[in-house]
Design a protein around this motif. Structure first.
Motif: not given
Lengths: 509, 334
Positions: A90, A92-97, A101, A105, A141, A143-145
């Motif tokens: 998955d 381990a990325v942050f969809p909201n960043m 970032e 990070i 963001l 989440e758009r990828l």
């Protein structure tokens, strides 16, 4: 040219959890500048091995050497400092960043920074992307990828953390073939930079395309390791499964089964999806429907199961005219549907294996207002045994099973409704070789028992192996009807054939 | 093309939409009632919004981290009632004691929330609902529901400490309490914390993807403890503010305010599922709700319509946030 310095070497690594021995003495050597495939069926110990390499688990026995020096008691942060980076399924990325970032990070945390320097982070993220030829807007963001770009971000992040070894856990599962090509190019590029790359995978064709060397595990045991040239299909399948898997085409001879029609559709039409679809599934048939994505193959299945009913045309099941306007109608008529996306449409991921297997046939277990739990347990155990679902009990949540075993549960769920017609949409997507063969056997057995079986798939070789009759759909029209003695190339040619104009002159069987 | 989509994104952002709604409302009220168009309105609004701002900013922090806190009204009641009760009983009269005690009491209950949520992994809604009932029930059982309406002198005097006093042309004077500094400092502090500190980014990280945050090296549990304890402490301060502004300490009067606060936060663009939210959005959300609560009457709409209109607004606002989230899921992936 070949760089043969080992980056990391594991010798006789063993790890047990409680009484279960997950790794029973595994050797693994990953060299700088090589792409190494770790292959094995689900449950073979791949994930445990990754966790040993990344410092999450400590091996009970055996040694780990990194660049020639023995490392003991490695913690995750030590592994990261050695340049070991794992890219999980998955990511381990942050969809909201933002993309920048996400890339920056970890480094921030690694260096123990208390404050964020946004300008610097953004600049360094752009540099990291440029290094592998990725061109993604750093400010949007995550989440758009697309899945493939999320993976690129994860790879960039790994590189950004000075990766010397990148481990990718089943990186191609959710990618289209073009995206797989792109990924492989990037991995070759990493390899040229002297980075060790390990891919966990069990798809033979992909492994042969990309791997320099291969290591195969089975049931926690080290089976074999060698360069790609030392393996061929037969050895690979054998080492992976421990069985001789012979691809035998399913072609029942006329007379093997009584001459009955199980399921017949005539002139099935739904505006915008498919037109004039007529075919008959006879006793003993495993009937294939194929076509490109968007050809209408999936929509036909949806219509048969009442998800989005046909507007005109008729369906006969065992000689009776049936009217399917909803899923309820379909289930009442004895039609079962194994959907393409089992994760979202076929399973209650958090619920137990038993709950999932029973989900479609609960009404049958009510006596008055009481559920006959005894009978439910019995039937669940029977299915687990009969179709060989690999689990110790029916209790654990279904998302703890491998893809292949999950798919078997979906099939068990529907078989438990005693269906007259079973529609399988992409039955072996994301399923490992061993389970695949078992699912194929099950399908043939069902057909022999008189269940009408329809398989919808775009996996040409799977169709030719399992379906004795196949129709090809293009733009909503049937453009070909073939038996499975055609070659893959012939079938492929049909797939891309235009619809309307030529559906008159069908290739007849 | 890229800049064009950026601009349209900016115009349909939550903030922009709230600003537009605020403008339309203000113009409508202003046309109907000239009295609205004056500096005094700002002063009245600011005073009315103090408490809501404090609580909403706290709630925003919790929601960004992927949690929710419905226990704050009860925590606030305890943090307001208990110090005042002690001061009256033991004849303590200073300002350090009530604020210090309120912070301690708030932080203590925040710590319990953190233990339940971060360590025992109880779903935040359930944990804080339980705490809410436990604390408010405890107050009721031990102290009954009587208000303490005679505050100790120093605390009572705080009511008359003004930041400034403004005399309108009509001769009426409007004063803004010095307590307004508290939400202002909180808002600025939180903005900086959330934007520029690694721990602040960690709050977004655990709200966005908890397991990824752990893998990346964030101390997930520590961050959650920080969030709940900090929020508890600030809610304690808010409680004292409420006590001073109402000139009474009540064990019940804040109960039931949680939904309105959560609504203000969500209307302000914070996603209830965690990971998204901003101080500026929350301020706008609070402003909108405060404007409606205080000035709708100027439009000639009877007060008993207020809950209906607020409810309507909340449903509309959250639906808009949700639609935006859905659109961004469906949007062509790049």
């Amino acid at each position: 040219m070949e760089n043969t310095n080992p980056f990391i070497r594991l010798t006789d690594v063993r790890k047990a959890f409680g009484g279960v021995r997950a790794l029973k003495g595994v050797d693994l050597e990953l060299r700088c500048g090589e792409i190494h495939c770790l292959a094995g069926e689900n449950g073979c110990g791949k994930s445990t091995l990754i966790k040993v390499i990344s410092g999450v688990y400590h091996p009970d026995r055996g040694t780990i050497e990194i660049e020639g020096a023995v490392v003991r008691n490695m913690k995750p942060i030590d592994a990261i400092r050695h340049g070991i980076q794992v890219i999980y399924q998955d990511f381990a990325v942050f969809p909201n960043m933002s993309v920048a970032e996400n890339i920056g990070i970890n480094r921030l945390l690694l260096e123990g920074e208390k404050l964020v320097n946004w300008k610097e982070t953004r600049k360094r993220a752009i540099d990291a992307m440029a290094a592998i030829g990725a061109n993604i807007d750093p400010d949007i963001l995550l989440e758009r990828l697309s899945v493939s770009n999320k993976q690129l971000v994860a790879i960039c992040r790994a590189l950004f953390n000075n990766a010397r070894l990148i481990i990718l856990d089943e990186p191609t599962t959710a990618l289209t073939s073009r995206e797989v090509d792109l990924l492989f190019n990037i991995l070759r590029n990493l390899k040229d930079q002297g980075i060790a790359v390990m891919i966990v995978n069990h798809k033979m064709d992909e492994i042969f395309r990309i791997a320099d060397r291969i290591t195969i595990l089975r049931n926690g045991e080290f089976i074999s390791s060698g360069t790609r040239d030392e393996y061929n299909n037969a050895r690979f399948s054998h080492d992976l499964t421990g069985r001789e898997l012979m691809a035998v085409k399913y072609s029942p001879a006329p007379g093997d089964f009584p001459d009955e029609t199980v399921f017949e559709v005539e002139k099935l039409t739904r505006e915008g999806s498919f037109y004039d679809i007529s075919f008959a599934v006879r006793r003993g048939d495993v009937f294939g429907i194929t076509g490109l994505l968007g050809s209408g193959r999936g929509e036909i299945a949806d219509a048969i199961f009442g998800l989005s009913p046909a507007e005109s045309g008729t369906m006969h099941l065992n000689g009776e005219l049936i009217d399917v306007q909803s899923i309820d109608d379909a289930m009442n008529q004895g039609i079962a549907y194994v959907p393409e996306d089992r994760l979202t449409q076929g399973l209650f991921l958090e619920r137990s294996i038993q709950d999932n297997i029973m989900a479609a046939s609960l009404p049958a277990y009510f006596s008055g207002l009481k559920l006959q739990t005894g009978k439910m347990n019995e039937d669940t155990d029977r299915w687990i045994r009969d179709i060989d679902i690999k689990t110790n009990s029916a209790e654990p949540p279904i998302n703890t099973l491998s893809g292949g075993n999950q798919q078997k549960c979906v099939m068990a769920k529907w078989l438990n409704t005693k269906p007259k017609l079973l529609v399988l949409n992409g039955p072996t997507v994301g399923v490992d070789i061993g389970s695949k063969a078992e699912i194929h056997d099950l399908v043939r057995q069902l057909a022999a028992e008189g269940v009408g079986v329809i398989v919808i798939s775009d996996d040409i070789s799977e169709l030719l192996e399992n379906c004795n009759r196949i129709i090809v759909v293009h733009d909503g029209y049937i453009v070909g009807r073939v038996t499975n003695d055609v070659s893959e190339t012939e079938l492929l040619a049909l797939l891309s054939r235009p619809g309307k104009e030529s559906h008159e002159n069908e290739v007849t069987d | 093309m890229k800049t064009k989509s950026r601009i349209s994104e900016l115009l349909t952002s939550n903030q922009a939409v709230i600003i537009m709604v605020l403008l339309v409302l203000s113009i409508a009220i202003g046309l109907r009632n000239n009295a609205f168009v004056s500096f005094s309105t700002v002063v009245i609004l600011a005073r009315a919004a103090i408490l809501m701002l404090i609580f909403a900013l706290c709630q925003m922090l919790v929601i960004i981290s992927g949690g929710i806190d419905v226990s704050f009204p009860a925590i606030a009641c305890a943090a307001m009632y208990l110090p005042v009760k002690m001061m009256l009983n033991y004849e303590i009269d200073n300002l350090w004691f009530p604020f210090g005690m309120a912070i301690l009491i708030g932080a203590f209950f925040g710590l319990i929330n953190a233990v339940l949520i971060a360590s025992l992994r109880i779903p935040p809604l359930i944990a804080t609902l339980g705490m809410n009932s436990l604390i408010s029930g405890g107050l009721l059982a031990f102290f009954g529901s009587t208000e303490l309406s005679r505050l100790p002198d120093r605390l009572n005097e705080m009511f008359r400490s003004y930041l400034f006093t403004y005399t309108a042309s009509s001769g009426l004077t409007y004063s803004l309490t010095i307590l307004f500094i508290i939400p202002v400092v909180l808002a600025i502090g939180l903005s900086i914390f959330l934007r520029y500190t690694t721990m602040g980014r960690g709050v977004y990280a655990i709200g966005g993807n908890r397991s990824a945050a752990r893998i990346a090296g964030f101390r997930v549990i520590r961050i959650q403890y920080f969030v709940y304890i900090f929020v508890g402490a600030v809610v304690g301060i808010g409680a004292m503010v409420s006590c001073i502004l109402n000139r009474a300490a009540s064990p019940t009067n804040l109960m039931g305010s949680e939904m309105m606060i959560i609504a203000a936060v969500v209307v302000g663009g914070t996603r209830i599922t965690g990971g998204h939210g901003s101080v500026s959005g929350t301020i706008l959300g609070v402003t909108l709700i405060a404007l409606i609560q205080n000035n709708l009457i100027m439009l000639g709409i009877p007060t008993h319509w207020q809950p209906f209109i607020l409810g309507f607004l909340i449903v509309l606002g959250t639906a808009f946030t949700s639609l935006k989230a859905m659109a961004s899921m469906k949007q062509a992936k790049v």
